[in-house]
Write an enzyme that holds these catalytic residues in place. Structure first.
Site, mmCIF file in Angstrom:
data_model
loop_
_atom_site.group_PDB
_atom_site.id
_atom_site.type_symbol
_atom_site.label_atom_id
_atom_site.label_comp_id
_atom_site.label_asym_id
_atom_site.label_seq_id
_atom_site.Cartn_x
_atom_site.Cartn_y
_atom_site.Cartn_z
ATOM 1 N N ARG A 83 2.756 17.021 -3.400
ATOM 2 C CA ARG A 83 1.680 16.248 -2.799
ATOM 3 C C ARG A 83 0.530 17.149 -2.374
ATOM 4 O O ARG A 83 0.710 18.112 -1.650
ATOM 5 C CB ARG A 83 2.167 15.505 -1.568
ATOM 6 C CG ARG A 83 0.991 14.877 -0.861
ATOM 7 C CD ARG A 83 1.408 13.885 0.131
ATOM 8 N NE ARG A 83 0.250 13.433 0.884
ATOM 9 C CZ ARG A 83 0.203 12.278 1.494
ATOM 10 N NH1 ARG A 83 1.214 11.458 1.423
ATOM 11 N NH2 ARG A 83 -0.848 11.939 2.162
ATOM 12 N N ARG A 92 -2.402 9.988 -4.597
ATOM 13 C CA ARG A 92 -1.369 10.952 -4.233
ATOM 14 C C ARG A 92 -0.135 10.791 -5.108
ATOM 15 O O ARG A 92 0.177 9.691 -5.574
ATOM 16 C CB ARG A 92 -1.000 10.869 -2.761
ATOM 17 C CG ARG A 92 -0.372 9.598 -2.250
ATOM 18 C CD ARG A 92 -1.299 8.443 -1.981
ATOM 19 N NE ARG A 92 -2.458 8.666 -1.157
ATOM 20 C CZ ARG A 92 -2.459 8.639 0.163
ATOM 21 N NH1 ARG A 92 -1.362 8.408 0.838
ATOM 22 N NH2 ARG A 92 -3.559 8.814 0.825
ATOM 23 N N ASP A 95 3.670 9.298 -1.203
ATOM 24 C CA ASP A 95 3.380 9.034 0.200
ATOM 25 C C ASP A 95 4.634 8.395 0.796
ATOM 26 O O ASP A 95 5.135 7.402 0.254
ATOM 27 C CB ASP A 95 2.204 8.042 0.254
ATOM 28 C CG ASP A 95 1.602 7.897 1.635
ATOM 29 O OD1 ASP A 95 1.803 8.788 2.483
ATOM 30 O OD2 ASP A 95 0.913 6.886 1.854
ATOM 31 N N ASP A 97 5.902 6.808 4.341
ATOM 32 C CA ASP A 97 5.491 6.398 5.688
ATOM 33 C C ASP A 97 6.692 5.838 6.435
ATOM 34 O O ASP A 97 7.357 4.917 5.935
ATOM 35 C CB ASP A 97 4.420 5.295 5.616
ATOM 36 C CG ASP A 97 3.067 5.822 5.178
ATOM 37 O OD1 ASP A 97 2.779 7.005 5.409
ATOM 38 O OD2 ASP A 97 2.294 5.043 4.600
HETATM 39 N N1 ROI Z 1 -2.817 1.036 -1.757
HETATM 40 C C1 ROI Z 1 -1.694 0.593 -2.326
HETATM 41 N N2 ROI Z 1 -1.741 -0.482 -3.111
HETATM 42 N N3 ROI Z 1 -0.485 1.198 -2.116
HETATM 43 C C2 ROI Z 1 -0.383 2.295 -1.301
HETATM 44 O O1 ROI Z 1 0.729 2.833 -1.125
HETATM 45 C C3 ROI Z 1 -1.546 2.777 -0.693
HETATM 46 N N4 ROI Z 1 -1.513 3.864 0.130
HETATM 47 C C4 ROI Z 1 -2.595 4.309 0.729
HETATM 48 C C5 ROI Z 1 -3.945 3.666 0.560
HETATM 49 C C6 ROI Z 1 -4.926 4.696 0.052
HETATM 50 C C7 ROI Z 1 -4.370 3.135 1.911
HETATM 51 N N5 ROI Z 1 -3.911 2.558 -0.377
HETATM 52 C C8 ROI Z 1 -2.772 2.122 -0.944
HETATM 53 O O2 ROI Z 1 -2.501 5.351 1.542
#
Ligand code: ROI
Length: 161
Positions: A83, A92, A95, A97
Site C-alpha cells: 500500500r 489503493r 484498505d 478499516d
Molecule cells: N469507494 C468505494 N466504492 N470503495 C471503497 O472502499 C472506498 N474507499 C475509500 C474512498 C476513496 C473513500 N472511496 C471508496 O477510501
C-alpha cells in the site's frame, strides 16, 4: 475476547486477489474458527477522485488483540501488500478499516470506532449484512433497518475467485 468487523477495499493491482490475500492474513488474527468473509462486491468509487472501481468485502472474527494492536496488525497487512497512499481518498492496493470492536466506542488520535462513515456506505453495509444480518450497531440501530434495496442496487456481486 471480542468480535470485530473489518472492511476491505482495493482498486489497484488485481483488487479481488488483493482482497483474498488480505482475508488470509486477517484469518491468522482470528481465534478458533471464528473467521468469516462476505462475498466480494464491485462498487463505484466514492469521492471526487477519478479512479478505478473498487472491490469491497467485510470480514468478521473473534480476537483477543486490544484495539491498537489490532490496528497495527491491519496496517502491517496493508503495508505488506504494497500500500502506498499518494492521494487522500485516492486509489489503493488495499484498505482495511476497523468498523466495529465489539460494542465499544473508541476515540483515540489513531482510531475512531465505530468507523465514522460506515452507516452511509453501501459497500460496507451490504457485505456486513451478508455475514451479520442480526447485528445491532453500538448506537442501537439494527443493521437490517439501514440496508435497503437501493443500497444493494449500487453494488455488483462478484463470483468467488
Ligand atoms: N469507494 C468505494 N466504492 N470503495 C471503497 O472502499 C472506498 N474507499 C475509500 C474512498 C476513496 C473513500 N472511496 C471508496 O477510501
Amino acid at each position: 475476547m471480542v468480535t470485530v468487523f473489518v472492511a476491505l477495499g482495493a482498486n489497484l493491482q488485481q483488487p479481488q486477489q488483493q482482497i483474498m490475500q488480505a482475508a488470509q492474513a486477517l484469518a491468522t488474527l482470528a481465534e478458533g474458527d471464528s473467521f468469516k468473509l462476505s462475498p466480494c462486491y464491485r462498487s463505484v468509487p466514492m469521492g471526487d477522485v477519478e479512479q478505478p472501481d473498487y472491490v469491497n468485502a467485510v470480514a468478521c472474527f473473534d480476537t483477543s488483540l486490544p484495539p491498537l494492536e489490532l490496528l497495527d496488525a491491519l496496517q502491517a497487512i496493508e503495508n505488506n501488500q504494497g500500500r502506498v497512499r499518494i492521494l487522500h481518498w485516492g486509489p489503493r492496493t488495499l484498505d482495511l478499516d476497523l468498523l466495529l470492536y465489539g460494542q465499544q466506542h473508541i476515540k483515540l488520535p489513531r482510531l475512531t470506532v465505530p468507523h465514522y462513515g460506515m452507516k452511509l456506505r453501501s459497500f460496507v453495509l451490504v457485505p456486513l449484512f451478508d455475514i451479520a444480518p442480526k447485528l445491532i450497531l453500538p448506537c442501537g440501530t439494527a443493521l437490517t433497518d439501514l440496508v435497503t434495496q437501493s443500497l444493494r442496487d449500487e453494488l455488483q456481486l462478484l463470483s468467488p475467485q
